[in-house]
Design an enzyme around this catalytic site. Structure first.
Site, PDB file in Angstrom:
ATOM      1  N   ARG A  80     -25.687 -35.664 -25.256  1.00  0.00           N
ATOM      2  CA  ARG A  80     -24.370 -35.682 -24.636  1.00  0.00           C
ATOM      3  C   ARG A  80     -23.317 -34.913 -25.417  1.00  0.00           C
ATOM      4  NH1 ARG A  80     -27.163 -39.598 -22.530  1.00  0.00           N
ATOM      5  NH2 ARG A  80     -27.861 -39.786 -24.663  1.00  0.00           N
ATOM      6  N   THR A  81     -23.214 -35.162 -26.717  1.00  0.00           N
ATOM      7  CA  THR A  81     -22.131 -34.532 -27.474  1.00  0.00           C
ATOM      8  C   THR A  81     -22.291 -33.015 -27.450  1.00  0.00           C
ATOM      9  OG1 THR A  81     -22.029 -36.487 -28.883  1.00  0.00           O
ATOM     10  CG2 THR A  81     -20.911 -34.521 -29.691  1.00  0.00           C
ATOM     11  N   LYS A 110     -33.994 -22.416 -44.477  1.00  0.00           N
ATOM     12  CA  LYS A 110     -34.321 -21.609 -45.660  1.00  0.00           C
ATOM     13  C   LYS A 110     -33.612 -22.143 -46.893  1.00  0.00           C
ATOM     14  CE  LYS A 110     -34.474 -17.441 -42.778  1.00  0.00           C
ATOM     15  NZ  LYS A 110     -33.762 -16.173 -42.527  1.00  0.00           N
ATOM     16  N   ARG A 131     -22.312 -31.861 -36.401  1.00  0.00           N
ATOM     17  CA  ARG A 131     -22.924 -33.189 -36.513  1.00  0.00           C
ATOM     18  C   ARG A 131     -23.905 -33.127 -37.673  1.00  0.00           C
ATOM     19  NH1 ARG A 131     -25.575 -36.795 -31.800  1.00  0.00           N
ATOM     20  NH2 ARG A 131     -23.362 -37.215 -31.501  1.00  0.00           N
ATOM     21  N   HIS A 159     -17.211 -40.878 -35.338  1.00  0.00           N
ATOM     22  CA  HIS A 159     -17.532 -40.044 -34.177  1.00  0.00           C
ATOM     23  C   HIS A 159     -16.246 -40.007 -33.337  1.00  0.00           C
ATOM     24  CE1 HIS A 159     -19.637 -38.023 -31.099  1.00  0.00           C
ATOM     25  NE2 HIS A 159     -20.703 -38.800 -30.964  1.00  0.00           N
TER      26      HIS A 159
HETATM   27  C1  NCD Z   1     -24.054 -41.791 -30.312  1.00  0.00           C
HETATM   28  C2  NCD Z   1     -24.140 -41.132 -31.683  1.00  0.00           C
HETATM   29  O1  NCD Z   1     -24.718 -40.057 -31.819  1.00  0.00           O
HETATM   30  O2  NCD Z   1     -23.560 -41.721 -32.577  1.00  0.00           O
HETATM   31  N1  NCD Z   1     -24.420 -40.936 -29.267  1.00  0.00           N
HETATM   32  C3  NCD Z   1     -23.463 -40.147 -28.700  1.00  0.00           C
HETATM   33  O3  NCD Z   1     -22.910 -39.274 -29.320  1.00  0.00           O
HETATM   34  N2  NCD Z   1     -23.115 -40.421 -27.431  1.00  0.00           N
HETATM   35  C4  NCD Z   1     -24.693 -43.110 -30.228  1.00  0.00           C
HETATM   36  C5  NCD Z   1     -26.127 -43.283 -30.641  1.00  0.00           C
HETATM   37  O4  NCD Z   1     -26.813 -42.347 -31.023  1.00  0.00           O
HETATM   38  O5  NCD Z   1     -26.597 -44.422 -30.556  1.00  0.00           O
END
Ligand code: NCD
Length: 332
Positions: A80-81, A110, A131, A159
């Site tokens: 999703r992100t 690398k 991320r 997040h």
């Molecule tokens: C979450 C995350 O990556 O922290 N997912 C997201 O970004 N919607 C939640 C999760 O992974 O459980």
């Protein structure tokens, strides 16, 4: 974004400490933590997100960010992100460098360091989403970068863009935030979406109801922030204790990848499952949310319940990310 004139000699790192509050607007700023936001900032972003939704529904896209480039650098899995940021940039007329299908295909494999990867990408892009499995990594990236960095999840830290879309969803669904009873269920210890949302909700007058096993309780620093604000809190092990009281039930996945000892994970997996029967005890006007992915915490039978807001929540992520990209690039 590094600040000029504040440079240390730490191998090119322009140490700026914590990302500043967004009091002077979003243009050129990093989005690292929800602690940067005020209620006014949130209203501003939510207003743009509503406009973005109207544009998408009406014509699908705009050329607001034509000619700009977003680098998506994901060292951890994401559906999703990453895809909502890519869709957001595409619908705004910009383009994306997608390092999202595993950094194993980039020079990270690398042995390239995070600062060098960031310096590389910022020489091609105008803004970056990162991320990374380590808490604090987004801030480190921001300390090195001259272009805005958006935190797409830093380990068990924060997040922030998820918290914005979560809060936006609460407002859209229930029409307000003040006065609500919020239940948060599952992995409150490792769930970074919980940490960010709980911190952000401290800007409002709400009641918190936390549900988790002992080993997955909310971290002390998040709890201390809530107590300092003087907001009422309950903590319990059993979701049945709170289901009939809450306006929002925010359900989370147990974060298997954060456990050092998998035997401990096995002890707590599958502990909470929201079922249609359990929903029978909930208020008529409440919502069930989940950042997703779910791995059994909400049974599929709940999906057709009008109170199941998690798919609408997911869609809101694209509008919020469109708003954020436009704002940090000064085009909102
Ligand atoms: C979450 C995350 O990556 O922290 N997912 C997201 O970004 N919607 C939640 C999760 O992974 O459980």
């Amino acid at each position: 974004m590094a600040t000029e004139g504040n440079a240390s000699t730490d191998n090119g790192r322009k140490k700026v400490g914590l990302a500043p509050r967004l009091d002077n607007g979003f243009y050129g700023q990093d989005i690292i933590s929800v602690s940067q936001f005020t209620r006014e900032n949130l209203e501003y972003i939510f207003g743009i997100a509503e406009e973005m939704r109207a544009i998408v529904k009406r014509v699908g896209s705009t050329d607001l960010l034509k000619g700009t480039v977003l680098a998506c650098l994901f060292y951890e899995p994401s559906t999703r992100t990453s895809s909502s940021f890519i869709a957001a940039m595409s619908r705004l007329g910009g383009t994306v460098i997608p390092i999202t299908q595993g950094v194993q295909f980039s020079s990270v494999s690398k042995g390239e360091s995070l600062p060098d990867t960031i310096r590389t990408l910022e020489s091609y892009a105008d803004v970056m989403v990162i991320r990374h499995p380590e808490m604090g990594s987004a801030q480190i990236a921001a300390d090195y970068a001259r272009k805005p960095i958006i935190n797409g999840g830093d380990g068990v830290g924060e997040h922030p863009t998820q918290a914005l879309l979560d809060l936006f969803t609460i407002k859209e669904e229930l029409g307000r935030v003040d006065g609500l009873d919020i239940g948060m269920v599952g992995d409150l210890r490792y769930g970074r979406t919980v940490h960010s949302l709980a911190r952000l909700l401290c800007l409002y007058d709400i009641r918190f109801n936390f549900v988790s096993p002992e080993i997955l309780r909310l971290p002390l620093d998040v709890m201390n922030g809530i107590r300092k604000r003087g907001l009422p809190v309950t903590e319990t092990y059993d979701v049945a204790d709170i289901i009939s009281d809450v306006d929002v039930l925010y359900v989370t996945r147990v974060q298997k990848e954060r456990f050092a000892d998998l035997a401990q994970y096995e002890e707590v997996r599958g502990l909470y499952v929201i079922t249609p029967e359990l929903m029978g005890q909930a208020k008529e006007k409440m919502i069930v949310m989940h950042p997703l992915p779910r791995v059994g915490e909400i049974s599929y039978g709940v999906d057709s319940d009008p109170r199941a807001a998690y798919f609408r929540q997911m869609e809101n992520g694209m509008y919020i990310r469109m708003a954020l990209l436009a704002a940090v690039l000064g085009k909102a």
